[in-house]
Design a protein around this motif. Structure first.
Motif, PDB file in Angstrom:
ATOM      1  N   PHE A   1      20.716  21.922  -4.662  1.00  0.00           N
ATOM      2  CA  PHE A   1      21.938  22.021  -3.884  1.00  0.00           C
ATOM      3  C   PHE A   1      22.736  23.255  -4.317  1.00  0.00           C
ATOM      4  O   PHE A   1      23.086  24.104  -3.505  1.00  0.00           O
ATOM      5  N   LEU A   2      22.950  23.372  -5.631  1.00  0.00           N
ATOM      6  CA  LEU A   2      23.728  24.498  -6.153  1.00  0.00           C
ATOM      7  C   LEU A   2      23.026  25.825  -5.886  1.00  0.00           C
ATOM      8  O   LEU A   2      23.653  26.806  -5.500  1.00  0.00           O
ATOM      9  N   LEU A   3      21.700  25.803  -6.090  1.00  0.00           N
ATOM     10  CA  LEU A   3      20.931  27.033  -5.869  1.00  0.00           C
ATOM     11  C   LEU A   3      21.110  27.523  -4.430  1.00  0.00           C
ATOM     12  O   LEU A   3      21.389  28.705  -4.200  1.00  0.00           O
ATOM     13  N   SER A   4      20.971  26.597  -3.474  1.00  0.00           N
ATOM     14  CA  SER A   4      21.112  27.002  -2.073  1.00  0.00           C
ATOM     15  C   SER A   4      22.528  27.484  -1.784  1.00  0.00           C
ATOM     16  O   SER A   4      22.715  28.492  -1.094  1.00  0.00           O
ATOM     17  N   VAL A   5      23.516  26.757  -2.313  1.00  0.00           N
ATOM     18  CA  VAL A   5      24.904  27.141  -2.050  1.00  0.00           C
ATOM     19  C   VAL A   5      25.168  28.548  -2.573  1.00  0.00           C
ATOM     20  O   VAL A   5      25.707  29.408  -1.870  1.00  0.00           O
ATOM     21  N   VAL A   6      24.722  28.806  -3.806  1.00  0.00           N
ATOM     22  CA  VAL A   6      24.958  30.118  -4.410  1.00  0.00           C
ATOM     23  C   VAL A   6      24.252  31.211  -3.618  1.00  0.00           C
ATOM     24  O   VAL A   6      24.829  32.255  -3.316  1.00  0.00           O
ATOM     25  N   LEU A   7      23.007  30.952  -3.241  1.00  0.00           N
ATOM     26  CA  LEU A   7      22.249  31.968  -2.509  1.00  0.00           C
ATOM     27  C   LEU A   7      22.867  32.260  -1.149  1.00  0.00           C
ATOM     28  O   LEU A   7      22.946  33.405  -0.728  1.00  0.00           O
ATOM     29  N   LEU A   8      23.307  31.201  -0.475  1.00  0.00           N
ATOM     30  CA  LEU A   8      23.921  31.391   0.841  1.00  0.00           C
ATOM     31  C   LEU A   8      25.237  32.145   0.712  1.00  0.00           C
ATOM     32  O   LEU A   8      25.617  32.932   1.574  1.00  0.00           O
ATOM     33  N   PHE A   9      25.916  31.889  -0.391  1.00  0.00           N
ATOM     34  CA  PHE A   9      27.198  32.530  -0.622  1.00  0.00           C
ATOM     35  C   PHE A   9      27.027  34.023  -0.908  1.00  0.00           C
ATOM     36  O   PHE A   9      27.784  34.859  -0.439  1.00  0.00           O
ATOM     37  N   LEU A  10      25.964  34.338  -1.698  1.00  0.00           N
ATOM     38  CA  LEU A  10      25.764  35.726  -2.110  1.00  0.00           C
ATOM     39  C   LEU A  10      25.063  36.564  -1.055  1.00  0.00           C
ATOM     40  O   LEU A  10      25.288  37.761  -0.970  1.00  0.00           O
ATOM     41  N   ASN A  11      24.195  35.946  -0.275  1.00  0.00           N
ATOM     42  CA  ASN A  11      23.411  36.706   0.682  1.00  0.00           C
ATOM     43  C   ASN A  11      24.026  36.637   2.070  1.00  0.00           C
ATOM     44  O   ASN A  11      24.239  35.556   2.590  1.00  0.00           O
ATOM     45  N   PRO A  12      24.251  37.786   2.655  1.00  0.00           N
ATOM     46  CA  PRO A  12      24.784  37.762   4.012  1.00  0.00           C
ATOM     47  C   PRO A  12      23.717  37.331   5.026  1.00  0.00           C
ATOM     48  O   PRO A  12      24.043  36.740   6.043  1.00  0.00           O
ATOM     49  N   SER A  13      22.441  37.597   4.718  1.00  0.00           N
ATOM     50  CA  SER A  13      21.425  37.269   5.717  1.00  0.00           C
ATOM     51  C   SER A  13      20.660  36.008   5.302  1.00  0.00           C
ATOM     52  O   SER A  13      20.313  35.826   4.141  1.00  0.00           O
ATOM     53  N   LEU A  14      20.411  35.185   6.296  1.00  0.00           N
ATOM     54  CA  LEU A  14      19.710  33.929   6.026  1.00  0.00           C
ATOM     55  C   LEU A  14      18.292  34.168   5.533  1.00  0.00           C
ATOM     56  O   LEU A  14      17.835  33.513   4.602  1.00  0.00           O
ATOM     57  N   SER A  15      17.579  35.121   6.146  1.00  0.00           N
ATOM     58  CA  SER A  15      16.182  35.294   5.724  1.00  0.00           C
ATOM     59  C   SER A  15      16.091  35.793   4.301  1.00  0.00           C
ATOM     60  O   SER A  15      15.153  35.462   3.598  1.00  0.00           O
ATOM     61  N   LYS A  16      17.089  36.575   3.871  1.00  0.00           N
ATOM     62  CA  LYS A  16      17.055  37.027   2.475  1.00  0.00           C
ATOM     63  C   LYS A  16      17.263  35.846   1.538  1.00  0.00           C
ATOM     64  O   LYS A  16      16.616  35.739   0.496  1.00  0.00           O
ATOM     65  N   ALA A  17      18.174  34.972   1.908  1.00  0.00           N
ATOM     66  CA  ALA A  17      18.405  33.778   1.093  1.00  0.00           C
ATOM     67  C   ALA A  17      17.134  32.937   1.033  1.00  0.00           C
ATOM     68  O   ALA A  17      16.749  32.445  -0.030  1.00  0.00           O
ATOM     69  N   ILE A  18      16.469  32.826   2.169  1.00  0.00           N
ATOM     70  CA  ILE A  18      15.235  32.036   2.201  1.00  0.00           C
ATOM     71  C   ILE A  18      14.164  32.692   1.342  1.00  0.00           C
ATOM     72  O   ILE A  18      13.425  32.013   0.620  1.00  0.00           O
ATOM     73  N   LEU A  19      14.097  34.007   1.372  1.00  0.00           N
ATOM     74  CA  LEU A  19      13.098  34.721   0.570  1.00  0.00           C
ATOM     75  C   LEU A  19      13.324  34.481  -0.928  1.00  0.00           C
ATOM     76  O   LEU A  19      12.384  34.173  -1.671  1.00  0.00           O
ATOM     77  N   THR A  20      14.581  34.612  -1.360  1.00  0.00           N
ATOM     78  CA  THR A  20      14.874  34.379  -2.781  1.00  0.00           C
ATOM     79  C   THR A  20      14.551  32.933  -3.148  1.00  0.00           C
ATOM     80  O   THR A  20      13.956  32.656  -4.185  1.00  0.00           O
ATOM     81  N   LEU A  21      14.936  32.039  -2.260  1.00  0.00           N
ATOM     82  CA  LEU A  21      14.682  30.618  -2.490  1.00  0.00           C
ATOM     83  C   LEU A  21      13.184  30.346  -2.619  1.00  0.00           C
ATOM     84  O   LEU A  21      12.750  29.588  -3.479  1.00  0.00           O
ATOM     85  N   MET A  22      12.419  31.032  -1.785  1.00  0.00           N
ATOM     86  CA  MET A  22      10.973  30.852  -1.823  1.00  0.00           C
ATOM     87  C   MET A  22      10.412  31.235  -3.182  1.00  0.00           C
ATOM     88  O   MET A  22       9.586  30.539  -3.744  1.00  0.00           O
ATOM     89  N   ASN A  23      10.909  32.380  -3.722  1.00  0.00           N
ATOM     90  CA  ASN A  23      10.400  32.820  -5.016  1.00  0.00           C
ATOM     91  C   ASN A  23      10.663  31.800  -6.111  1.00  0.00           C
ATOM     92  O   ASN A  23       9.852  31.621  -7.015  1.00  0.00           O
ATOM     93  N   VAL A  24      11.809  31.129  -6.014  1.00  0.00           N
ATOM     94  CA  VAL A  24      12.120  30.104  -7.015  1.00  0.00           C
ATOM     95  C   VAL A  24      11.258  28.861  -6.775  1.00  0.00           C
ATOM     96  O   VAL A  24      10.621  28.333  -7.687  1.00  0.00           O
TER      97      VAL A  24
END
Lengths: 237, 260
Positions: free
Chosen positions: B26-49
């Motif tokens: 939950f926190l990971l997604s919130v932080v990534l969404l907050f830091l990344n303006p683009s959804l696909s970038k957030a998804i890409l970082t999330l994928m790596n984790v």
């Protein structure tokens, strides 16, 4: 009726059961005795299908237990060490086991009252003392009223008052005409409750008969002495 | 089996660790969404984790759950229940509760962010689907390893080793092989090697979906050809299904032969 025919069990190179032949066809309490490592628990677990024999056969009421699980409906088993899921409460455990055995209508209240478990019903199982856990375990064993009862070290952790209740409970079940197998190292307990003794030694049935026969055979005044004598004899033989 | 599954599942979702795991995602997604303006970038970082962490957590949970519930399993074995039902029920309890933590932990922040109204919905669904596959595959493998090893330390060590191999060492060997035999045509080898490791397979599928296969160079083009076709996607999913089913079958066979 329990029939055990030429039962062998190896754990790797270690031969634990070396050809057990045993037929139990009359009702009563049968004490399975023997020194540590003689194969008592392995024998019991074989009857329950938890240990799979290397060779030999076990029949319950005439049909083989191999690849069969429904026969366990007719057996109540008290394991040696009872460990339950720590997150559960006592009440929930009773409900769960009744659900798993598909007999939700059995009522544990008489046993709970008798063993004094009422104050513990809402406690988590991880917070119970050893003796209280054993009482929970006993309740679960006697609850289902099956024709066979197997008790592995039922006296563990029980106080004298609970021990008396346990004896009464075993007596009542016996009067109902059940076959009860018990293992124990407390000889006074065995002497009091058992009708017949099966003495295991190094994976074989070494002696079978009543306690009095055993005392006579070894010329000893008590069962404890007789068993000790038997062990000593075999050690030096 | 369903009864055992039900009890294992409820036992697990009452445990602290399921919540820790859920809150982490939950926190990971919130932080990534907050830091990344683009959804696909957030998804890409999330994928790596996720691609490394989901298998690791699956491995640890599978092993721990088996060893922790061992005595209780013995109690169940004495009851009139089929053996395979006990073990399969427990395994599905672990796998489903892990997947649920993942789905809820990632899903809630993304839904609040408005994933349903964005174009990244397909990428996000694929990520969740692959994460669920990986949870099942790795908790299955580790549950099987725990069942085969009486010794906890050995079982735990072996399970972690399998994860390490799949997640890190496999790629190392793969790269060394590509480097050493770079004079030969290696595209088929590269394709087969990525197909046979569920972690690599998930990564490749995700990268292609995110349309950054250009990063993969020439091999990437080949991969795009393969996975881009319908046939390729079907084969890739079939392989994931095989990876999921295989530990379950092994579990069933092993449990039928074991002494307790």
């Amino acid at each position: 009726m329990i029939e055990i025919i030429d039962l062998h069990k190896n754990f790797g190179k270690n031969e634990v059961l070396k050809g057990i032949d045993l037929t139990i066809d009359s009702k009563g309490v049968f004490a399975i005795l023997g020194p540590n490592g003689s194969g008592k628990t392995t024998l019991i677990k074989s009857i329950l299908g938890m240990v799979l024999p290397t060779s030999g056969e076990i029949k319950i009421n005439g049909s083989s237990i191999k690849k069969n699980w429904e026969y366990r409906k007719s057996i109540d088993y008290l394991p040696q060490i009872a460990n339950f899921p720590a997150n559960l409460r006592v009440k929930e455990l009773f409900k769960m086991i009744k659900d798993l055995r598909k007999c939700p209508d059995y009522d544990e209240t008489p046993y709970v009252k008798r063993l004094g478990l009422e104050p513990h019903l809402d406690k988590r199982l991880s917070n119970l003392s050893g003796g209280t856990k054993q009482k929970v375990n006993l309740t679960l064993t006697f609850l289902f009223d099956s024709p066979f009862i197997i008790l592995d070290e039922p006296t563990t952790g029980l106080d004298p008052a609970a021990l008396i209740i346990l004896r009464e409970m075993i007596q009542e079940e016996k009067d109902k005409g059940k076959i009860i197998l018990v293992t124990s190292h407390i000889m006074n307990f065995v002497e009091e409750i058992s009708d017949e003794i099966v003495f295991l030694l190094e994976g074989k049935v070494y002696f079978r008969g009543s306690g009095d026969d055993l005392k006579e055979e070894t010329n000893q005044p008590s069962l404890e002495m007789a068993i000790a004598n038997l062990l000593k004899e075999t050690e030096y033989a | 089996m369903l009864k055992i599954l039900k009890y294992s599942f409820f036992d697990l979702i009452r445990s602290r660790w399921s919540y820790v795991y859920l809150i982490f995602y939950f926190l990971l997604s919130v932080v990534l969404l907050f830091l990344n303006p683009s959804l696909s970038k957030a998804i890409l970082t999330l994928m790596n984790v996720i691609i490394l962490l989901v298998p690791l957590i699956g491995t640890i949970f599978g092993v721990m759950y088996y060893y922790n519930s061992k005595e209780f399993t013995e109690l169940l074995l004495a009851l009139p229940i089929k053996r395979s039902s006990i073990f399969l029920g427990q395994f599905f309890g672990v796998a489903i509760s892990l997947s649920l933590s993942l789905i809820l932990g990632l899903g809630i922040p993304f839904i609040i962010y408005g994933i349903f109204n964005s174009t990244a919905i397909l990428e996000f669904s694929l990520l969740i689907l692959l994460g669920t596959f990986l949870s099942f595959i790795f908790s299955g493998i580790s549950y099987y390893i725990a069942l085969s090893n009486e010794n906890r330390i050995k079982g735990f060590g072996f399970a972690i080793l399998v994860w390490l191999f799949m997640a890190v060492i496999y790629d190392g060997i793969f790269l060394i092989a590509l480097n050493m035999f770079s004079d030969y045509p290696l595209d088929k080898f590269a394709l087969i090697a990525s197909l046979s490791n569920p972690i690599d397979l998930s990564r490749v599928m995700m990268l292609l979906k995110l349309d950054i296969s250009a990063l993969l160079g020439y091999t990437g083009a080949l991969f795009k050809n393969f996975f881009g076709s319908n046939m390729g996607s079907i084969i890739a999913f079939c392989i994931l299904v095989i990876w999921t089913v295989f530990p379950i079958l092994a579990l069933k066979i092993k449990s039928a032969k074991k002494d307790f």
